[in-house]
Write a protein that holds these residues in place. Structure first.
Motif, mmCIF file in Angstrom:
data_model
loop_
_atom_site.group_PDB
_atom_site.id
_atom_site.type_symbol
_atom_site.label_atom_id
_atom_site.label_comp_id
_atom_site.label_asym_id
_atom_site.label_seq_id
_atom_site.Cartn_x
_atom_site.Cartn_y
_atom_site.Cartn_z
ATOM 1 N N LEU A 29 5.039 5.473 79.561
ATOM 2 C CA LEU A 29 4.548 5.523 78.181
ATOM 3 C C LEU A 29 3.025 5.500 78.108
ATOM 4 O O LEU A 29 2.451 5.690 77.036
ATOM 5 N N LEU A 30 2.379 5.261 79.234
ATOM 6 C CA LEU A 30 0.928 5.129 79.252
ATOM 7 C C LEU A 30 0.243 6.382 79.789
ATOM 8 O O LEU A 30 0.832 7.148 80.545
ATOM 9 N N ASN A 31 -1.009 6.544 79.406
ATOM 10 C CA ASN A 31 -1.834 7.633 79.916
ATOM 11 C C ASN A 31 -2.678 7.065 81.058
ATOM 12 O O ASN A 31 -3.732 6.464 80.844
ATOM 13 N N HIS A 32 -2.218 7.249 82.276
ATOM 14 C CA HIS A 32 -2.879 6.636 83.426
ATOM 15 C C HIS A 32 -4.207 7.323 83.770
ATOM 16 O O HIS A 32 -5.100 6.682 84.332
ATOM 17 N N ASP A 33 -4.350 8.590 83.410
ATOM 18 C CA ASP A 33 -5.633 9.266 83.598
ATOM 19 C C ASP A 33 -6.707 8.604 82.748
ATOM 20 O O ASP A 33 -7.872 8.513 83.159
ATOM 21 N N TRP A 34 -6.318 8.146 81.567
ATOM 22 C CA TRP A 34 -7.262 7.461 80.676
ATOM 23 C C TRP A 34 -7.801 6.196 81.333
ATOM 24 O O TRP A 34 -9.006 5.934 81.303
ATOM 25 N N PHE A 35 -6.914 5.433 81.962
ATOM 26 C CA PHE A 35 -7.352 4.218 82.650
ATOM 27 C C PHE A 35 -8.304 4.557 83.796
ATOM 28 O O PHE A 35 -9.322 3.891 83.985
ATOM 29 N N GLU A 36 -7.972 5.590 84.557
ATOM 30 C CA GLU A 36 -8.795 5.945 85.709
ATOM 31 C C GLU A 36 -10.200 6.371 85.291
ATOM 32 O O GLU A 36 -11.196 6.001 85.929
ATOM 33 N N LYS A 37 -10.297 7.124 84.214
ATOM 34 C CA LYS A 37 -11.611 7.535 83.713
ATOM 35 C C LYS A 37 -12.403 6.325 83.232
ATOM 36 O O LYS A 37 -13.607 6.215 83.477
ATOM 37 N N LEU A 38 -11.719 5.406 82.555
ATOM 38 C CA LEU A 38 -12.384 4.219 82.023
ATOM 39 C C LEU A 38 -12.864 3.314 83.162
ATOM 40 O O LEU A 38 -13.938 2.707 83.077
ATOM 41 N N LYS A 39 -12.081 3.251 84.218
ATOM 42 C CA LYS A 39 -12.463 2.423 85.370
ATOM 43 C C LYS A 39 -13.794 2.851 85.976
ATOM 44 O O LYS A 39 -14.562 2.026 86.455
ATOM 45 N N SER A 40 -14.057 4.147 85.943
ATOM 46 C CA SER A 40 -15.248 4.670 86.607
ATOM 47 C C SER A 40 -16.530 4.487 85.804
ATOM 48 O O SER A 40 -17.634 4.624 86.349
ATOM 49 N N VAL A 41 -16.389 4.179 84.521
ATOM 50 C CA VAL A 41 -17.591 4.130 83.673
ATOM 51 C C VAL A 41 -17.711 2.862 82.828
ATOM 52 O O VAL A 41 -18.577 2.783 81.968
ATOM 53 N N SER A 42 -16.888 1.875 83.058
ATOM 54 C CA SER A 42 -16.953 0.668 82.239
ATOM 55 C C SER A 42 -16.879 -0.572 83.111
ATOM 56 O O SER A 42 -16.554 -0.508 84.295
ATOM 57 N N ASN A 43 -17.166 -1.709 82.488
ATOM 58 C CA ASN A 43 -17.057 -2.978 83.207
ATOM 59 C C ASN A 43 -15.815 -3.748 82.786
ATOM 60 O O ASN A 43 -15.766 -4.969 82.875
ATOM 61 N N CYS A 44 -14.814 -3.027 82.306
ATOM 62 C CA CYS A 44 -13.540 -3.653 81.934
ATOM 63 C C CYS A 44 -12.817 -4.142 83.186
ATOM 64 O O CYS A 44 -13.095 -3.695 84.297
ATOM 65 N N SER A 45 -11.871 -5.037 82.989
ATOM 66 C CA SER A 45 -11.014 -5.493 84.086
ATOM 67 C C SER A 45 -9.654 -4.822 83.968
ATOM 68 O O SER A 45 -9.110 -4.696 82.867
ATOM 69 N N PHE A 46 -9.115 -4.389 85.108
ATOM 70 C CA PHE A 46 -7.822 -3.717 85.140
ATOM 71 C C PHE A 46 -6.947 -4.415 86.173
ATOM 72 O O PHE A 46 -7.298 -4.453 87.356
ATOM 73 N N ASN A 47 -5.812 -4.947 85.723
ATOM 74 C CA ASN A 47 -4.891 -5.596 86.644
ATOM 75 C C ASN A 47 -3.540 -4.927 86.502
ATOM 76 O O ASN A 47 -2.945 -4.926 85.412
ATOM 77 N N THR A 48 -3.068 -4.320 87.583
ATOM 78 C CA THR A 48 -1.844 -3.533 87.524
ATOM 79 C C THR A 48 -0.720 -4.171 88.324
ATOM 80 O O THR A 48 -0.952 -4.937 89.266
ATOM 81 N N LEU A 49 0.485 -3.814 87.951
ATOM 82 C CA LEU A 49 1.684 -4.301 88.618
ATOM 83 C C LEU A 49 2.449 -3.106 89.154
ATOM 84 O O LEU A 49 2.567 -2.076 88.473
ATOM 85 N N ASN A 50 2.966 -3.210 90.353
ATOM 86 C CA ASN A 50 3.725 -2.120 90.955
ATOM 87 C C ASN A 50 5.123 -2.096 90.339
ATOM 88 O O ASN A 50 6.089 -2.579 90.923
ATOM 89 N N SER A 51 5.198 -1.523 89.156
ATOM 90 C CA SER A 51 6.439 -1.542 88.374
ATOM 91 C C SER A 51 6.442 -0.340 87.441
ATOM 92 O O SER A 51 5.423 0.322 87.254
ATOM 93 N N SER A 52 7.601 -0.067 86.843
ATOM 94 C CA SER A 52 7.702 0.976 85.826
ATOM 95 C C SER A 52 7.944 0.378 84.444
ATOM 96 O O SER A 52 8.090 1.098 83.459
ATOM 97 N N SER A 53 7.975 -0.935 84.365
ATOM 98 C CA SER A 53 8.311 -1.608 83.110
ATOM 99 C C SER A 53 7.202 -1.489 82.071
ATOM 100 O O SER A 53 6.021 -1.686 82.369
ATOM 101 N N HIS A 54 7.591 -1.164 80.851
ATOM 102 C CA HIS A 54 6.668 -1.215 79.719
ATOM 103 C C HIS A 54 6.692 -2.600 79.076
ATOM 104 O O HIS A 54 5.671 -3.082 78.610
#
Length: 226
Positions: free
Chosen positions: A183-208
């Motif tokens: 349900l998520l746009n993972h490309d959006w997260f990847e672009k944001l990771k490269s240009v922001s100081n946000c924190s991203f914590n991911t889980l190896n899962s398919s659960s929404h």
């Protein structure tokens, strides 16, 4: 010692039950305050309907509530202490998703509000054999009505990409999500990771439905962020 207060915003067609495991785990550590998503026709109007008596607040938003929490924070940056966004990519919907939702809206307008199928509920979680969780998701959805469905679907149909505002903000956003959540746009997260100081914590899962199915992960995230 006074507990830190965290305001919780749910996802589309969800109620406070989406946070039930969070309440159970953290009720002695935090003051958790659930907020319904305002029944308004746009995110702007939803934000205008949110009321907080404190000068600065902690916000946790899940799914659609994650977009709303981010939108509110960007409109009111001086009022945000900490913010955690769960299972939500804060960008525009794809053309295919917009078309799918438009058809769903038209169907409900013509034939009325229908209960959520077990197939659809299963698509939101990783363990499709968890009948108790499937029933909970269905019950949350089914306990709401046609007005909620149409208002929330239409209000969230054409949403802005918030990435530029996030990048230009002085706020620190924390995003938690499943690596394989469809349900998520993972490309959006990847672009944001490269240009922001946000924190991203991911889980190896398919659960929404992380607050329910992977609540330990979210409990740990809450302790980290707040």
């Amino acid at each position: 010692m006074q507990k830190s207060k965290i305001y919780l915003l749910p996802g589309l067609m969800c109620d406070k039950r989406v946070f039930k495991n969070i309440y159970k785990s953290l009720k002695d550590e935090y003051e958790l305050v659930y907020l319904d998503i305002p029944l308004k026709s746009s995110f702007k109007k939803m934000c205008e309907s949110l009321y907080f008596k404190e000068d600065k607040i902690n916000l946790l938003g899940f799914s659609m509530g994650g977009y709303l929490a981010t939108y509110y924070a960007l409109q009111n940056p001086k009022r945000i202490d900490n913010i955690l966004i769960v299972s939500s990519s804060c960008c525009s919907l794809s053309i295919n998703e917009i078309e799918f939702r438009q058809k769903a809206i038209s169907f409900v307008k013509e034939f009325g509000f229908k209960p959520l199928s077990s197939k659809k509920a299963k698509s939101l979680i990783e363990n499709s054999d968890d009948e108790e969780l499937i029933k909970l998701i269905q019950n949350m959805y089914n306990s709401m009505n046609e007005k909620y469905f149409l208002t929330q679907m239409q209000a969230s149909l054409y949403r802005n990409d918030l990435s530029n505002e996030i990048i230009n903000s002085n706020l620190h956003f924390n995003f938690s999500y499943s690596k394989n959540d469809k349900l998520l746009n993972h490309d959006w997260f990847e672009k944001l990771k490269s240009v922001s100081n946000c924190s991203f914590n991911t889980l190896n899962s398919s659960s929404h439905m992380l607050t329910l199915e992977k609540s330990k992960f979210i409990v740990d995230e809450i302790r980290r962020v707040f």
